[in-house]
Write an enzyme that holds these catalytic residues in place. Sequence first.
Site, PDB file in Angstrom:
ATOM      1  N   GLY A  52       0.823  -1.199   0.000  1.00 35.87           N
ATOM      2  CA  GLY A  52       0.000   0.000   0.000  1.00 35.87           C
ATOM      3  C   GLY A  52       0.855   1.246   0.000  1.00 35.87           C
ATOM      4  O   GLY A  52       1.984   1.253  -0.503  1.00 35.87           O
ATOM      5  N   CYS A  53       0.352   2.303   0.584  1.00 39.93           N
ATOM      6  CA  CYS A  53       1.074   3.576   0.647  1.00 39.93           C
ATOM      7  C   CYS A  53       2.465   3.369   1.251  1.00 39.93           C
ATOM      8  O   CYS A  53       2.602   2.825   2.341  1.00 39.93           O
ATOM      9  CB  CYS A  53       0.280   4.557   1.503  1.00 39.93           C
ATOM     10  SG  CYS A  53       1.144   6.096   1.846  1.00 39.93           S
TER      11      CYS A  53
END
Length: 225
Positions: A52-53
Amino acid sequence: MRMRATFAGLALALAASACQQPAIAAEATVNAPQAERIAKESGLKTAIFAGGCFWGVEAVFSHVKGVKSAVSGYHGGTERQASYDLVSSGITDHAEAVKITYDPKVIRYDQLLRIFFSVVADPTQLNRQGPDTGAQYRSAIVPMSAEQNAVAKAYIAQLKGAGLWSKPIVTKIERAQAFYPAETYHQDFMVRNPRNGYIVRWDAPKVKALKAMYPGVYSASFQRD
């Protein structure tokens, strides 16, 4: 990643399109088991994780003893398209990822895998993590050696048999490709922007979970690049 940060000039314009969607419930942490196959490594090693981020992935591993550096960047795709505005738009083949350099005398690869699955990424989410959606936010393990590949395959098989998640594990083991460091303002983002709304909502809890679950490997200091 949508609208996460406050920067001046170009940094503001780019970060404004980043890590933020309407808040949803954060993923629960999981006490992943110790790996049955222990990594046998010596000398400084590198590993790449996509979860993810990259702000949160970097934040967690930067608080792990034995990690010498954690660089946010883009794995896969082409050099020409390795920029934040293109990658975050979802039109490239990159994954937001973090390249870690670590000392296996202090923290082994199998231990990094355990941390990744415990507090960094939800392995049941396909092409998303938390509020961020798209293949660029996929969860993936990128072994950098035959030893890491063997350990990663064995650990994912172990996790699938452990029944810790009600949904299938979809985290992939990806072939190592080029890694392109992200723009400077993305590096060490959490330690430089501790009050950022995205950091407070999504990433600070992951670091707190690391400290609570694995105090023996937690480092109070942040490993800056």
